[in-house]
Design a protein around this motif. Sequence first.
Motif, PDB file in Angstrom:
ATOM      1  N   ILE A 276       0.895  -1.165   0.000  1.00 47.92           N
ATOM      2  CA  ILE A 276       0.000   0.000   0.000  1.00 47.92           C
ATOM      3  C   ILE A 276       0.922   1.199   0.000  1.00 47.92           C
ATOM      4  O   ILE A 276       1.935   1.189   0.715  1.00 47.92           O
ATOM      5  CB  ILE A 276      -0.828   0.092   1.294  1.00 47.92           C
ATOM      6  CG1 ILE A 276      -1.477  -1.244   1.640  1.00 47.92           C
ATOM      7  CG2 ILE A 276      -1.851   1.185   1.222  1.00 47.92           C
ATOM      8  CD1 ILE A 276      -2.212  -1.212   2.986  1.00 47.92           C
ATOM      9  N   PHE A 277       0.631   2.220  -0.767  1.00 52.28           N
ATOM     10  CA  PHE A 277       1.514   3.392  -0.701  1.00 52.28           C
ATOM     11  C   PHE A 277       0.765   4.702  -0.870  1.00 52.28           C
ATOM     12  O   PHE A 277      -0.317   4.744  -1.449  1.00 52.28           O
ATOM     13  CB  PHE A 277       2.680   3.291  -1.701  1.00 52.28           C
ATOM     14  CG  PHE A 277       2.302   2.940  -3.110  1.00 52.28           C
ATOM     15  CD1 PHE A 277       2.046   1.630  -3.484  1.00 52.28           C
ATOM     16  CD2 PHE A 277       2.240   3.930  -4.094  1.00 52.28           C
ATOM     17  CE1 PHE A 277       1.721   1.298  -4.792  1.00 52.28           C
ATOM     18  CE2 PHE A 277       1.914   3.611  -5.404  1.00 52.28           C
ATOM     19  CZ  PHE A 277       1.646   2.290  -5.751  1.00 52.28           C
ATOM     20  N   ARG A 278       1.380   5.756  -0.296  1.00 47.88           N
ATOM     21  CA  ARG A 278       0.804   7.090  -0.386  1.00 47.88           C
ATOM     22  C   ARG A 278       1.900   8.118  -0.569  1.00 47.88           C
ATOM     23  O   ARG A 278       2.974   7.965   0.017  1.00 47.88           O
ATOM     24  CB  ARG A 278       0.084   7.442   0.922  1.00 47.88           C
ATOM     25  CG  ARG A 278      -1.336   6.980   0.900  1.00 47.88           C
ATOM     26  CD  ARG A 278      -2.126   7.522   2.048  1.00 47.88           C
ATOM     27  NE  ARG A 278      -3.174   6.548   2.320  1.00 47.88           N
ATOM     28  CZ  ARG A 278      -3.678   6.300   3.496  1.00 47.88           C
ATOM     29  NH1 ARG A 278      -3.232   6.955   4.544  1.00 47.88           N
ATOM     30  NH2 ARG A 278      -4.610   5.420   3.651  1.00 47.88           N
ATOM     31  N   GLY A 279       1.621   9.128  -1.375  1.00 48.39           N
ATOM     32  CA  GLY A 279       2.602  10.187  -1.606  1.00 48.39           C
ATOM     33  C   GLY A 279       2.175  11.475  -0.923  1.00 48.39           C
ATOM     34  O   GLY A 279       0.998  11.838  -0.945  1.00 48.39           O
ATOM     35  N   TYR A 280       3.137  12.149  -0.279  1.00 47.05           N
ATOM     36  CA  TYR A 280       2.885  13.436   0.367  1.00 47.05           C
ATOM     37  C   TYR A 280       3.849  14.466  -0.205  1.00 47.05           C
ATOM     38  O   TYR A 280       5.008  14.148  -0.477  1.00 47.05           O
ATOM     39  CB  TYR A 280       3.090  13.339   1.877  1.00 47.05           C
ATOM     40  CG  TYR A 280       2.064  12.456   2.532  1.00 47.05           C
ATOM     41  CD1 TYR A 280       0.820  12.949   2.866  1.00 47.05           C
ATOM     42  CD2 TYR A 280       2.342  11.111   2.778  1.00 47.05           C
ATOM     43  CE1 TYR A 280      -0.135  12.141   3.443  1.00 47.05           C
ATOM     44  CE2 TYR A 280       1.393  10.286   3.354  1.00 47.05           C
ATOM     45  CZ  TYR A 280       0.152  10.804   3.685  1.00 47.05           C
ATOM     46  OH  TYR A 280      -0.797   9.996   4.258  1.00 47.05           O
ATOM     47  N   ALA A 281       3.363  15.686  -0.388  1.00 43.61           N
ATOM     48  CA  ALA A 281       4.216  16.730  -0.959  1.00 43.61           C
ATOM     49  C   ALA A 281       4.241  17.917  -0.031  1.00 43.61           C
ATOM     50  O   ALA A 281       3.202  18.289   0.547  1.00 43.61           O
ATOM     51  CB  ALA A 281       3.662  17.164  -2.307  1.00 43.61           C
ATOM     52  N   ARG A 282       5.419  18.512   0.121  1.00 43.11           N
ATOM     53  CA  ARG A 282       5.486  19.739   0.912  1.00 43.11           C
ATOM     54  C   ARG A 282       4.657  20.789   0.171  1.00 43.11           C
ATOM     55  O   ARG A 282       4.813  20.978  -1.037  1.00 43.11           O
ATOM     56  CB  ARG A 282       6.935  20.191   1.042  1.00 43.11           C
ATOM     57  CG  ARG A 282       7.028  21.428   1.882  1.00 43.11           C
ATOM     58  CD  ARG A 282       8.380  21.573   2.514  1.00 43.11           C
ATOM     59  NE  ARG A 282       8.427  20.878   3.787  1.00 43.11           N
ATOM     60  CZ  ARG A 282       9.233  21.251   4.790  1.00 43.11           C
ATOM     61  NH1 ARG A 282      10.042  22.247   4.655  1.00 43.11           N
ATOM     62  NH2 ARG A 282       9.234  20.595   5.922  1.00 43.11           N
ATOM     63  N   GLY A 283       3.759  21.425   0.862  1.00 43.37           N
ATOM     64  CA  GLY A 283       2.886  22.391   0.197  1.00 43.37           C
ATOM     65  C   GLY A 283       1.454  21.883   0.155  1.00 43.37           C
ATOM     66  O   GLY A 283       0.539  22.625  -0.164  1.00 43.37           O
ATOM     67  N   SER A 284       1.254  20.595   0.491  1.00 44.49           N
ATOM     68  CA  SER A 284      -0.117  20.078   0.480  1.00 44.49           C
ATOM     69  C   SER A 284      -0.413  19.399   1.811  1.00 44.49           C
ATOM     70  O   SER A 284       0.437  18.672   2.332  1.00 44.49           O
ATOM     71  CB  SER A 284      -0.296  19.072  -0.648  1.00 44.49           C
ATOM     72  OG  SER A 284      -1.579  18.498  -0.553  1.00 44.49           O
ATOM     73  N   GLY A 285      -1.583  19.639   2.333  1.00 49.00           N
ATOM     74  CA  GLY A 285      -1.941  19.039   3.614  1.00 49.00           C
ATOM     75  C   GLY A 285      -2.583  17.670   3.455  1.00 49.00           C
ATOM     76  O   GLY A 285      -2.905  17.016   4.430  1.00 49.00           O
ATOM     77  N   VAL A 286      -2.798  17.253   2.208  1.00 47.32           N
ATOM     78  CA  VAL A 286      -3.436  15.951   1.972  1.00 47.32           C
ATOM     79  C   VAL A 286      -2.501  15.081   1.136  1.00 47.32           C
ATOM     80  O   VAL A 286      -1.540  15.584   0.564  1.00 47.32           O
ATOM     81  CB  VAL A 286      -4.783  16.113   1.218  1.00 47.32           C
ATOM     82  CG1 VAL A 286      -5.781  16.866   2.065  1.00 47.32           C
ATOM     83  CG2 VAL A 286      -4.596  16.837  -0.117  1.00 47.32           C
ATOM     84  N   SER A 287      -2.800  13.772   1.067  1.00 43.14           N
ATOM     85  CA  SER A 287      -1.920  12.932   0.251  1.00 43.14           C
ATOM     86  C   SER A 287      -2.181  13.255  -1.224  1.00 43.14           C
ATOM     87  O   SER A 287      -3.312  13.518  -1.634  1.00 43.14           O
ATOM     88  CB  SER A 287      -2.134  11.455   0.549  1.00 43.14           C
ATOM     89  OG  SER A 287      -3.358  11.036   0.059  1.00 43.14           O
ATOM     90  N   VAL A 288      -1.113  13.273  -2.012  1.00 45.35           N
ATOM     91  CA  VAL A 288      -1.259  13.654  -3.418  1.00 45.35           C
ATOM     92  C   VAL A 288      -1.250  12.436  -4.333  1.00 45.35           C
ATOM     93  O   VAL A 288      -1.473  12.560  -5.537  1.00 45.35           O
ATOM     94  CB  VAL A 288      -0.165  14.657  -3.861  1.00 45.35           C
ATOM     95  CG1 VAL A 288      -0.316  15.983  -3.122  1.00 45.35           C
ATOM     96  CG2 VAL A 288       1.244  14.107  -3.638  1.00 45.35           C
ATOM     97  N   LEU A 289      -0.960  11.276  -3.761  1.00 49.94           N
ATOM     98  CA  LEU A 289      -0.923  10.052  -4.569  1.00 49.94           C
ATOM     99  C   LEU A 289      -1.305   8.899  -3.662  1.00 49.94           C
ATOM    100  O   LEU A 289      -0.934   8.879  -2.486  1.00 49.94           O
ATOM    101  CB  LEU A 289       0.510   9.858  -5.089  1.00 49.94           C
ATOM    102  CG  LEU A 289       0.830   8.646  -5.955  1.00 49.94           C
ATOM    103  CD1 LEU A 289       1.985   8.982  -6.914  1.00 49.94           C
ATOM    104  CD2 LEU A 289       1.183   7.401  -5.164  1.00 49.94           C
ATOM    105  N   SER A 290      -2.063   7.947  -4.179  1.00 48.68           N
ATOM    106  CA  SER A 290      -2.305   6.755  -3.367  1.00 48.68           C
ATOM    107  C   SER A 290      -2.451   5.545  -4.270  1.00 48.68           C
ATOM    108  O   SER A 290      -2.902   5.654  -5.413  1.00 48.68           O
ATOM    109  CB  SER A 290      -3.536   6.929  -2.488  1.00 48.68           C
ATOM    110  OG  SER A 290      -4.669   6.954  -3.289  1.00 48.68           O
TER     111      SER A 290
END
Length: 535
Positions: A276-290
């Motif tokens: 299972i994977f999730r992407g987080y980006a500086r600048g966003s408070g939510v996951s940007v990829l899942s």
Amino acid sequence: MRKYARAIPQGARDLLFEECDDKKKIETALSALYKERGYRKVITPAIEYLDVFDADAGLESDIMYKLTDDYGRTTVLRPDNTMPIARLVASRLSSADFPVRLYYDQNVFIRNKAYAGRTDEVTQSGIELIGDSSAEADIEALTMAVEALRRTQLSSFSLEIGHAGFFKAILDDMDIDQRQKAEICSLTESKNFAALSDVLDDIGSTAQTRALRLLPRLFGGVEVLDAAKELYSSPASDSALEYLRDIYTRLTAGGCKDVMLDLGLVNRTNYYTGIIFRGYARGSGVSVLSGGRYDNLISHFGLDAPAVGFAVDVNALYDVMHDAINAERPLRIALTKGRLEKSSVKLFQKMGLDTSQLENKGRRLILPVDGYEAVLSKAPDVITYVEHGVCDIGIVGKDTIVEHGSSFYEVMDLNIGKCRFALACPADVDFFSGHSRKRVASKYPRVAKEYFSSRGMDVDVIKIEGSVELAPLLGLADGIVDIVETGSTLKENGLEIKEEIMPISARVIVNMASMKLRKREIEAFLADLELASKV
Ligand code: PRP
């Protein structure tokens, strides 16, 4: 002209000129990557039958936009892309030469809470690699996920990888029912240490409960796998950990530096069967990829085919491009104004922080506290700011969390601000007698409604903004559901508790993306706070 002719519905959004160009840039970069890697595009209809979307896969029908066709059958605006693609593969591509590599770039429609600042129509750009169950297929998907984030010019990002098998192995070894398993799963996923600890205390101390207690804290580099193995070892759990080690080693050896492991990333539903994977980006408070591996999903449509895939949230990336919300700034902590504020300031002092600015704040709302920034707001807004990631950490009562909260980590019970939810009414009234429909006033309509539903009672709940005690005194309601601390407000107004609903205390909540992207700072702050709360 009709009233709404010049407006658009809540959750919808127009894009103009350069906004369209910016969004297109992201989509073009992602599509170019997918094509380079041999993926072919598919488009599925925006309208599908409701039956395509299985509730077991975590999509409740109340979040969907529903319509009916000419025959009265229920159709929906697609709330997800993977299931329609699974349908398409099972029906149109069943005799294709597998593996099949597909990509899509199309919108999903999900009903969000009103006025939550979320868009209901979201563009997802993603891939599905179908018919290949090998580790190479997982590596391919993960490498592409990292590359997808890299190509969209994010200043900093992190891809978290977990495995559905590790958690499942532990749960399978426990003699508990499905409801308890689901509860443990959801508490682990939300890193709700306090509530998880209570549930596990009730089950008793076993190798499994000891492991589950620490699971939400297991995120970081490869050392997490050793810690996990020490915590729990069985053939099934070892095999999930070894698999993750192999994948992680291969990814990092291949130059992927932005990956982390998170064993608390669990499977709330039966959707994912492997990574299972999730992407987080500086600048966003939510996951940007899942994304993740889902080997059983396509068989629901009649074709046995393993698969792995991911979706990039194009809207979230677009927002990062336009107004990065947690870029370079001190760690920001939202405090609940009023009663909880004083106890929070005391805790800060016990942590050795300089709170002089907070104590002499005047009318200022953002105040420096040593290297941190404290933000003062009303309780429900603490949740809103943390959910959106404009504040990293929040201190807020459990009452507000139960009424308003949904997506953040709830990491600590501070044992301050203690009170309870209770049903109260005039002392001489027997609330539960008689057959007439009761009316209840509350500042917490969701809590009230759920409490009565759990008792099988159908009541009218009336939302009141404050001094709820007035409602039964003025004859508007038979009783109230409210927080009670000392009990003096009830007493002085001739009311008494008929039933206690749940205990309440202040909790620490953390934004999901901040937890991943500012892990070290947040963990250090939480460790100090925990110590201070025990002094
Ligand atoms: C809360 C609650 C009760 C009171 C209970 O109101 O809604 O009215 O505190 O405290 P007690 O048991 O110690 O008497 P709050 O002070 O937050 O004000 P509000 O009702 O105007 O929102």
